[in-house]
Design an enzyme around this catalytic site. Sequence first.
Site, PDB file in Angstrom:
ATOM      1  N   CYS A  24       1.988   3.597   2.072  1.00 51.92           N
ATOM      2  CA  CYS A  24       3.059   3.920   3.034  1.00 51.92           C
ATOM      3  C   CYS A  24       3.949   2.731   3.360  1.00 51.92           C
ATOM      4  O   CYS A  24       4.808   2.805   4.251  1.00 51.92           O
ATOM      5  CB  CYS A  24       2.445   4.527   4.283  1.00 51.92           C
ATOM      6  N   GLU A  62       3.445  -0.296   4.685  1.00 54.85           N
ATOM      7  CA  GLU A  62       3.268  -1.225   5.806  1.00 54.85           C
ATOM      8  C   GLU A  62       2.456  -2.464   5.461  1.00 54.85           C
ATOM      9  O   GLU A  62       2.406  -3.407   6.243  1.00 54.85           O
ATOM     10  CB  GLU A  62       2.603  -0.491   6.989  1.00 54.85           C
ATOM     11  N   ASN A 121       0.855  -1.194   0.000  1.00 52.95           N
ATOM     12  CA  ASN A 121       0.000   0.000   0.000  1.00 52.95           C
ATOM     13  C   ASN A 121       0.897   1.251   0.000  1.00 52.95           C
ATOM     14  O   ASN A 121       2.113   1.133   0.070  1.00 52.95           O
ATOM     15  CB  ASN A 121      -0.915  -0.064   1.228  1.00 52.95           C
TER      16      ASN A 121
HETATM   17  N1  UDP Z   1      -3.854   6.683   3.328  1.00 53.24           N
HETATM   18  C1  UDP Z   1      -4.316   7.323   2.176  1.00 53.24           C
HETATM   19  N2  UDP Z   1      -4.411   8.693   2.146  1.00 53.24           N
HETATM   20  C2  UDP Z   1      -4.074   9.453   3.216  1.00 53.24           C
HETATM   21  C3  UDP Z   1      -3.597   8.818   4.374  1.00 53.24           C
HETATM   22  C4  UDP Z   1      -3.503   7.435   4.401  1.00 53.24           C
HETATM   23  O1  UDP Z   1      -4.628   6.663   1.205  1.00 53.24           O
HETATM   24  O2  UDP Z   1      -4.186  10.697   3.137  1.00 53.24           O
HETATM   25  C5  UDP Z   1      -3.765   5.196   3.388  1.00 53.24           C
HETATM   26  C6  UDP Z   1      -2.429   4.646   2.949  1.00 53.24           C
HETATM   27  O3  UDP Z   1      -2.630   3.372   2.379  1.00 53.24           O
HETATM   28  C7  UDP Z   1      -1.686   4.501   4.251  1.00 53.24           C
HETATM   29  C8  UDP Z   1      -2.798   4.014   5.160  1.00 53.24           C
HETATM   30  O4  UDP Z   1      -3.933   4.745   4.710  1.00 53.24           O
HETATM   31  O5  UDP Z   1      -0.642   3.576   4.117  1.00 53.24           O
HETATM   32  C9  UDP Z   1      -2.597   4.212   6.619  1.00 53.24           C
HETATM   33  O6  UDP Z   1      -2.199   5.544   6.868  1.00 53.24           O
HETATM   34  P1  UDP Z   1      -2.373   6.191   8.319  1.00 53.24           P
HETATM   35  O7  UDP Z   1      -2.077   5.162   9.344  1.00 53.24           O
HETATM   36  O8  UDP Z   1      -1.577   7.458   8.344  1.00 53.24           O
HETATM   37  O9  UDP Z   1      -3.940   6.518   8.297  1.00 53.24           O
HETATM   38  P2  UDP Z   1      -4.941   7.057   9.437  1.00 53.24           P
HETATM   39  O10 UDP Z   1      -5.846   5.915   9.765  1.00 53.24           O
HETATM   40  O11 UDP Z   1      -4.151   7.559  10.597  1.00 53.24           O
HETATM   41  O12 UDP Z   1      -5.699   8.154   8.773  1.00 53.24           O
END
Ligand code: UDP
Length: 638
Positions: A342, A344, A340
């Site tokens: 980022c 992970e 994905n």
């Molecule tokens: N992600 C995305 N756009 C964003 C932020 C996150 O598509 O603006 C996706 C992306 O796949 C990333 C995953 O959500 O690897 C998890 O990101 P994060 O943990 O920062 O998300 P949160 O749940 O905190 O918004």
Amino acid sequence: RQAKKVIGVQDDLKLTVNAIKVLEARYLLKDENGNVIETPRQMFERTARYLALVDIFYEDDIYDKEGKQKERKIDVEEKPEFLSIWEFNMLKRAFTYFSKEGYMKVDFSYVLDSLKSKWDKIERVKNKFAEVMLHRKYVPNSPTLMNANTKLGQLSACFVLPVPDSIEGIFNAVKYAAMIHKSGGGTGFSFSRLRPKGDIVASTMGVASGPLSFMRVFDVATDVIKQGGKRRGANMGVLSVHHPDILEFITSKDSENKVLSNFNISVAVTDEFMDALLRDDYYPLRNPRNGEEVKRIKARQVWDLIITQAWKTGDPGVIFIDEVNRKHPVKHLGEIESTNPCGEQPLLPYESCNLGSINLSLFVENGKIKWDDLRDTVHTAVHFMDNVIDANNYPLPQVAEMTRRSRKIGLGVMGWAEMLIKLGIPYDSEEAVELAEKVMKFINEESHRASMKLAEKRGVFPAWEGSEWWKKGMKIRNATTTTIAPTGTISIIAGTSSSIEPLFAIAFIRRVLDGQELLEVNPLFEEIMKREGLYSEELMHKVAETGSVQHIDDVPENIKRLFRTAHDIDPVWHVRMQAAFQKYVDNAVSKTVNLRHDASISDVEDTYILAWKLKCKGITIYRDGSKNVQVIYKGTKT
Ligand code: UDP
């Protein structure tokens, strides 16, 4: 840090000002006029209830875990009063799937009746889910909070889409990505199957334009969609180190023109490549169209370019793709080519995964870790996330099918840096690395246990046979259970440090929209300094100039030692911390190794090599000030 009163939102959970702002902008439901119509508490309760409803399908008189393939039809048109239209639709959708697969003993009307007669049970599950969220012990990924009990109903953060070597296939992927971005998900792609630039196109007798030209199409499409979406559509672009266009790929983000600004890019590095690099040898580039070797090239030449570009711009990162596939529990379903956005979450084409994170900073009391509470929270989180798979409104039928076959979930952590501070352990210490392994091993094992417990009642994931779990004779509900996400937004909602990252700045100035400047101090630092009688506004402003306390004489040594920021910490410790977590994570770890502006190209190389040696699945660095646009600024004077 508390929001006493923020216009338009009633804060019934004592959240931070930033949490309220984030929730108001994008998470709390609004009416047609854009007015917020729920409180933060109601948001968590809406989410908890939506996911708890799924439990009805697993009641003994309803669920047939052997799955004998009998069709059950939905003969209910009318929605019962006690369900919202989106809850009703979600249940219908899940029922349709369960029936098709033969998992239902009963008709839909029976399910609805049971919901009423067994409401106490559902309510208990709802309360269990709500409890962990209301205390921010566990927070699901953003799309779950945003979309539960809404028309969209798409709950996952991570997707990987295939990009086949045909115009039709490529543009289908563009369309699918747009649909996923619209719903708040991020997409990863491997472009390794596309024939290289200059290769033949039989149907037109023309020449191929290569992966990079098509990546620009995805990039522009993402730009257009993000205008209307709830969050930035993010992409991961992966290219195999054996692809003939690899050099162009590595330098693709090094431009004044902000090309590919919606992409993180990563080179999929193989063992074959790393061996050649260590022997200072040549390795083959192959045309994916026919597998033929196009030429041999010095591994060192490619590696130096990767490192130099990463030093200059932060991109590309590297994915150690063979290590990813070695650890992949469902090898029999195919090979992983991408993660994905980022990094992970490695996924098969068309797979998706929902994430969620435990706020470790809350599991410390009187200098001790609350293991029992942590265990309970892990079990609740796994239950919740397994339900997300059933409740999810998948953006594509292929994604629904692939996701339900392996039922991957990704439980992670946030607030790790704050947990360490509360325990009095410096981030860059052997003790911290050891504790990282201990904590993550515990979470990983408990999450497996929770998933195995679910399997007893709900059955193993459909593709279990032939999987690594099957080989070990272990019956489990989810092919993977753990992933360390960046928690970019949910850590703000929870009011803690993000993911497993060190603190970014001890104090900093936040520029707000109306030109105002707000001083923000890490609450743990503030507390300790006040306790020691050393706190003053003036001192905090001084700290905010660089974000670091290391050069400030008024801060005692022992406090300095505990409050080292991402840039104060030597890169080696960043990588060792990532590796310590990776050891006990089924999927992967999102981590940015933050380097100081004056870090050298060889610092970057050392970091990448260490990550490989310590069996990380990938690595990303970011050198301070190396890109024009930086998301968070560390201090006022950098
Ligand atoms: N992600 C995305 N756009 C964003 C932020 C996150 O598509 O603006 C996706 C992306 O796949 C990333 C995953 O959500 O690897 C998890 O990101 P994060 O943990 O920062 O998300 P949160 O749940 O905190 O918004």
